[in-house]
Design a protein around this motif. Structure first.
Motif, PDB file in Angstrom:
ATOM      1  N   LEU A 115       0.828  -1.203   0.000  1.00  0.00           N
ATOM      2  CA  LEU A 115       0.000   0.000   0.000  1.00  0.00           C
ATOM      3  C   LEU A 115       0.865   1.256   0.000  1.00  0.00           C
ATOM      4  O   LEU A 115       0.552   2.242  -0.680  1.00  0.00           O
ATOM      5  CB  LEU A 115      -0.930   0.002   1.212  1.00  0.00           C
ATOM      6  N   ILE A 116       1.949   1.219   0.751  1.00  0.00           N
ATOM      7  CA  ILE A 116       2.860   2.364   0.774  1.00  0.00           C
ATOM      8  C   ILE A 116       3.577   2.518  -0.565  1.00  0.00           C
ATOM      9  O   ILE A 116       3.748   3.628  -1.079  1.00  0.00           O
ATOM     10  CB  ILE A 116       3.875   2.203   1.922  1.00  0.00           C
ATOM     11  N   ASP A 117       3.977   1.387  -1.175  1.00  0.00           N
ATOM     12  CA  ASP A 117       4.707   1.430  -2.441  1.00  0.00           C
ATOM     13  C   ASP A 117       3.839   1.928  -3.592  1.00  0.00           C
ATOM     14  O   ASP A 117       4.310   2.673  -4.453  1.00  0.00           O
ATOM     15  CB  ASP A 117       5.239   0.035  -2.784  1.00  0.00           C
ATOM     16  N   TYR A 118       2.570   1.486  -3.636  1.00  0.00           N
ATOM     17  CA  TYR A 118       1.743   1.721  -4.810  1.00  0.00           C
ATOM     18  C   TYR A 118       0.754   2.880  -4.668  1.00  0.00           C
ATOM     19  O   TYR A 118       0.280   3.395  -5.674  1.00  0.00           O
ATOM     20  CB  TYR A 118       0.942   0.458  -5.153  1.00  0.00           C
ATOM     21  N   THR A 119       0.421   3.250  -3.452  1.00  0.00           N
ATOM     22  CA  THR A 119      -0.585   4.302  -3.277  1.00  0.00           C
ATOM     23  C   THR A 119      -0.007   5.438  -2.454  1.00  0.00           C
ATOM     24  O   THR A 119       1.095   5.350  -1.926  1.00  0.00           O
ATOM     25  CB  THR A 119      -1.854   3.758  -2.564  1.00  0.00           C
ATOM     26  N   GLY A 120      -0.770   6.484  -2.336  1.00  0.00           N
ATOM     27  CA  GLY A 120      -0.375   7.618  -1.503  1.00  0.00           C
ATOM     28  C   GLY A 120      -1.121   7.668  -0.193  1.00  0.00           C
ATOM     29  O   GLY A 120      -1.110   8.700   0.478  1.00  0.00           O
ATOM     30  N   LEU A 121      -1.756   6.561   0.164  1.00  0.00           N
ATOM     31  CA  LEU A 121      -2.479   6.524   1.428  1.00  0.00           C
ATOM     32  C   LEU A 121      -1.517   6.665   2.605  1.00  0.00           C
ATOM     33  O   LEU A 121      -0.384   6.185   2.563  1.00  0.00           O
ATOM     34  CB  LEU A 121      -3.232   5.197   1.571  1.00  0.00           C
ATOM     35  N   SER A 152     -10.897  -4.656 -10.530  1.00  0.00           N
ATOM     36  CA  SER A 152     -10.380  -3.481 -11.244  1.00  0.00           C
ATOM     37  C   SER A 152     -10.331  -2.251 -10.340  1.00  0.00           C
ATOM     38  O   SER A 152     -10.242  -1.130 -10.831  1.00  0.00           O
ATOM     39  CB  SER A 152     -11.246  -3.181 -12.472  1.00  0.00           C
ATOM     40  N   SER A 153     -10.349  -2.453  -9.030  1.00  0.00           N
ATOM     41  CA  SER A 153     -10.374  -1.321  -8.099  1.00  0.00           C
ATOM     42  C   SER A 153      -9.054  -0.562  -8.059  1.00  0.00           C
ATOM     43  O   SER A 153      -9.015   0.593  -7.647  1.00  0.00           O
ATOM     44  CB  SER A 153     -10.738  -1.801  -6.687  1.00  0.00           C
ATOM     45  N   PHE A 154      -7.977  -1.184  -8.512  1.00  0.00           N
ATOM     46  CA  PHE A 154      -6.680  -0.501  -8.605  1.00  0.00           C
ATOM     47  C   PHE A 154      -5.886  -1.089  -9.766  1.00  0.00           C
ATOM     48  O   PHE A 154      -5.723  -0.456 -10.787  1.00  0.00           O
ATOM     49  CB  PHE A 154      -5.903  -0.637  -7.294  1.00  0.00           C
ATOM     50  N   PHE A 155      -5.409  -2.317  -9.620  1.00  0.00           N
ATOM     51  CA  PHE A 155      -4.827  -3.052 -10.731  1.00  0.00           C
ATOM     52  C   PHE A 155      -5.942  -3.816 -11.447  1.00  0.00           C
ATOM     53  O   PHE A 155      -7.024  -4.010 -10.909  1.00  0.00           O
ATOM     54  CB  PHE A 155      -3.768  -4.046 -10.225  1.00  0.00           C
ATOM     55  N   ASP A 183      -6.169 -19.249   0.113  1.00  0.00           N
ATOM     56  CA  ASP A 183      -5.046 -19.113   1.039  1.00  0.00           C
ATOM     57  C   ASP A 183      -4.099 -17.981   0.635  1.00  0.00           C
ATOM     58  O   ASP A 183      -2.879 -18.168   0.543  1.00  0.00           O
ATOM     59  CB  ASP A 183      -4.282 -20.431   1.156  1.00  0.00           C
ATOM     60  N   TYR A 184      -4.688 -16.809   0.393  1.00  0.00           N
ATOM     61  CA  TYR A 184      -3.851 -15.650   0.087  1.00  0.00           C
ATOM     62  C   TYR A 184      -2.959 -15.271   1.264  1.00  0.00           C
ATOM     63  O   TYR A 184      -1.846 -14.778   1.083  1.00  0.00           O
ATOM     64  CB  TYR A 184      -4.729 -14.459  -0.293  1.00  0.00           C
ATOM     65  N   GLY A 185      -3.457 -15.497   2.485  1.00  0.00           N
ATOM     66  CA  GLY A 185      -2.652 -15.146   3.647  1.00  0.00           C
ATOM     67  C   GLY A 185      -1.309 -15.841   3.645  1.00  0.00           C
ATOM     68  O   GLY A 185      -0.264 -15.221   3.892  1.00  0.00           O
ATOM     69  N   CYS A 186      -1.301 -17.149   3.359  1.00  0.00           N
ATOM     70  CA  CYS A 186      -0.033 -17.886   3.277  1.00  0.00           C
ATOM     71  C   CYS A 186       0.791 -17.453   2.070  1.00  0.00           C
ATOM     72  O   CYS A 186       2.020 -17.396   2.123  1.00  0.00           O
ATOM     73  CB  CYS A 186      -0.299 -19.389   3.214  1.00  0.00           C
ATOM     74  N   GLU A 187       0.116 -17.155   0.971  1.00  0.00           N
ATOM     75  CA  GLU A 187       0.812 -16.722  -0.244  1.00  0.00           C
ATOM     76  C   GLU A 187       1.588 -15.432  -0.006  1.00  0.00           C
ATOM     77  O   GLU A 187       2.676 -15.227  -0.569  1.00  0.00           O
ATOM     78  CB  GLU A 187      -0.203 -16.527  -1.372  1.00  0.00           C
ATOM     79  N   TRP A 188       1.049 -14.567   0.830  1.00  0.00           N
ATOM     80  CA  TRP A 188       1.686 -13.273   1.105  1.00  0.00           C
ATOM     81  C   TRP A 188       2.486 -13.279   2.399  1.00  0.00           C
ATOM     82  O   TRP A 188       2.976 -12.229   2.832  1.00  0.00           O
ATOM     83  CB  TRP A 188       0.627 -12.180   1.168  1.00  0.00           C
ATOM     84  N   ASP A 189       2.658 -14.423   3.011  1.00  0.00           N
ATOM     85  CA  ASP A 189       3.352 -14.545   4.287  1.00  0.00           C
ATOM     86  C   ASP A 189       4.789 -14.992   4.042  1.00  0.00           C
ATOM     87  O   ASP A 189       5.122 -16.177   4.120  1.00  0.00           O
ATOM     88  CB  ASP A 189       2.611 -15.556   5.171  1.00  0.00           C
ATOM     89  N   TYR A 190       5.665 -14.047   3.736  1.00  0.00           N
ATOM     90  CA  TYR A 190       7.063 -14.382   3.479  1.00  0.00           C
ATOM     91  C   TYR A 190       7.943 -13.247   3.960  1.00  0.00           C
ATOM     92  O   TYR A 190       7.476 -12.113   4.178  1.00  0.00           O
ATOM     93  CB  TYR A 190       7.304 -14.642   1.987  1.00  0.00           C
ATOM     94  N   ARG A 214      -0.117  -7.494  -5.201  1.00  0.00           N
ATOM     95  CA  ARG A 214      -0.876  -6.440  -5.879  1.00  0.00           C
ATOM     96  C   ARG A 214      -2.381  -6.637  -5.701  1.00  0.00           C
ATOM     97  O   ARG A 214      -3.129  -5.670  -5.626  1.00  0.00           O
ATOM     98  CB  ARG A 214      -0.531  -6.400  -7.374  1.00  0.00           C
ATOM     99  N   PHE A 215      -2.813  -7.896  -5.639  1.00  0.00           N
ATOM    100  CA  PHE A 215      -4.246  -8.135  -5.443  1.00  0.00           C
ATOM    101  C   PHE A 215      -4.679  -7.686  -4.046  1.00  0.00           C
ATOM    102  O   PHE A 215      -5.841  -7.281  -3.852  1.00  0.00           O
ATOM    103  CB  PHE A 215      -4.585  -9.603  -5.663  1.00  0.00           C
ATOM    104  N   ALA A 216      -3.780  -7.741  -3.082  1.00  0.00           N
ATOM    105  CA  ALA A 216      -4.089  -7.225  -1.750  1.00  0.00           C
ATOM    106  C   ALA A 216      -4.404  -5.735  -1.813  1.00  0.00           C
ATOM    107  O   ALA A 216      -5.283  -5.235  -1.095  1.00  0.00           O
ATOM    108  CB  ALA A 216      -2.924  -7.485  -0.796  1.00  0.00           C
ATOM    109  N   VAL A 217      -3.686  -5.011  -2.674  1.00  0.00           N
ATOM    110  CA  VAL A 217      -3.961  -3.586  -2.857  1.00  0.00           C
ATOM    111  C   VAL A 217      -5.372  -3.394  -3.385  1.00  0.00           C
ATOM    112  O   VAL A 217      -6.111  -2.503  -2.931  1.00  0.00           O
ATOM    113  CB  VAL A 217      -2.920  -2.950  -3.797  1.00  0.00           C
ATOM    114  N   ASN A 218      -5.782  -4.218  -4.351  1.00  0.00           N
ATOM    115  CA  ASN A 218      -7.150  -4.137  -4.866  1.00  0.00           C
ATOM    116  C   ASN A 218      -8.175  -4.345  -3.763  1.00  0.00           C
ATOM    117  O   ASN A 218      -9.186  -3.625  -3.696  1.00  0.00           O
ATOM    118  CB  ASN A 218      -7.371  -5.187  -5.958  1.00  0.00           C
TER     119      ASN A 218
END
Length: 242
Positions: free
Chosen positions: A68-74, A165-168, A209-216, A230-234
């Motif tokens: 979120l920090i890398d891709y957005t200005g939130l 399509s909310s972001f990517f 199981d996106y949580g495990c996919e992004w757990d690294y 990137r899908f987490a950003v969406n």
């Protein structure tokens, strides 16, 4: 940041011609962390519940926040907030995460808060760590949703849902490396499920199981051919703007 400025910012990020609707401020700020509402546009809230095991994928929130920090200005709170589902403070969160791979059996306070939060504009991303469709987490969580929202409330999302399509831009839910590893049901799930309230997605439910996919470890991210968060950003941008 004033509401109008924040809406303009989000509109620029999602590429829309008109400013999207911010997360519905349906709840008074009593009991909410003051610095979260004053200093940040987004903070990650993990929901703890009495049954099962909610404290999985412990590195995932940090990777989501980093994207979120890398891709957005939130203005993103770098810390993960853990709140009991039975705690009324969870009603103030712009986004909640609930996961596990054991039994999900809400108590009365948890049921009340979950239903109130979703019906009043909140967003919960629920991820099954078993990455299957007939395991204990899946069966028990789906039974809880049927109890709260009705037996047909949880339905498949079409692959042209605004979430994708909310972001990517995605053609549907990205696959994960865990879906065909023999630990789940040996299927690639070509859909996500959700519960809509008044035309807006309030519960996003995944067996992928996106949580495990992004757990690294974040240092391994550079070896990815494509950033899989990137899908987490969406998901977050949909939660904030739909």
């Amino acid at each position: 940041m004033q509401r109008r400025a924040f809406l303009s910012l989000l509109s620029a990020f999602v590429g829309g011609a008109s400013a999207p609707k911010l997360f519905a401020q349906s709840f008074a700020p009593e009991g909410a962390p003051a610095r979260a509402t004053a200093d940040y546009d987004f903070w990650f809230t993990r929901l703890a519940y009495d049954s099962g095991n909610w404290d999985v994928d412990q590195r995932m929130p940090a990777n989501l926040v980093t994207s979120l920090i890398d891709y957005t200005g939130l203005r993103v709170d770098p810390n993960e907030h853990v709140l009991a589902l039975a705690d009324p403070r969870m009603l103030q969160a712009p986004f909640c995460y609930l996961s596990g791979h054991k039994l999900v059996e809400f108590n009365a306070d948890e049921r009340r808060n979950f239903e109130r939060y979703v019906r009043n504009g909140g967003f919960v991303f629920v991820d099954d760590c078993n990455h299957d469709i007939d395991g204990l987490f899946a069966k028990s969580f789906e039974a809880e949703m049927a109890r709260l929202f009705g037996p047909r409330a949880l339905g498949k999302l079409p692959n042209d849902h605004p979430l994708y399509s909310s972001f990517f831009k995605f053609d549907g839910p990205p696959t994960t490396s865990f879906e065909l590893n023999g630990w789940g049901d040996d299927l690639v799930h070509d859909y996500l499920k959700g519960i809509e309230i008044d035309g807006r997605l309030g519960v996003l439910y995944s067996n992928k199981d996106y949580g495990c996919e992004w757990d690294y470890d974040w240092r391994n991210k550079r070896w990815l051919a494509e950033d899989n968060t990137r899908f987490a950003v969406n998901i977050v941008m949909y939660a904030l703007t739909a």
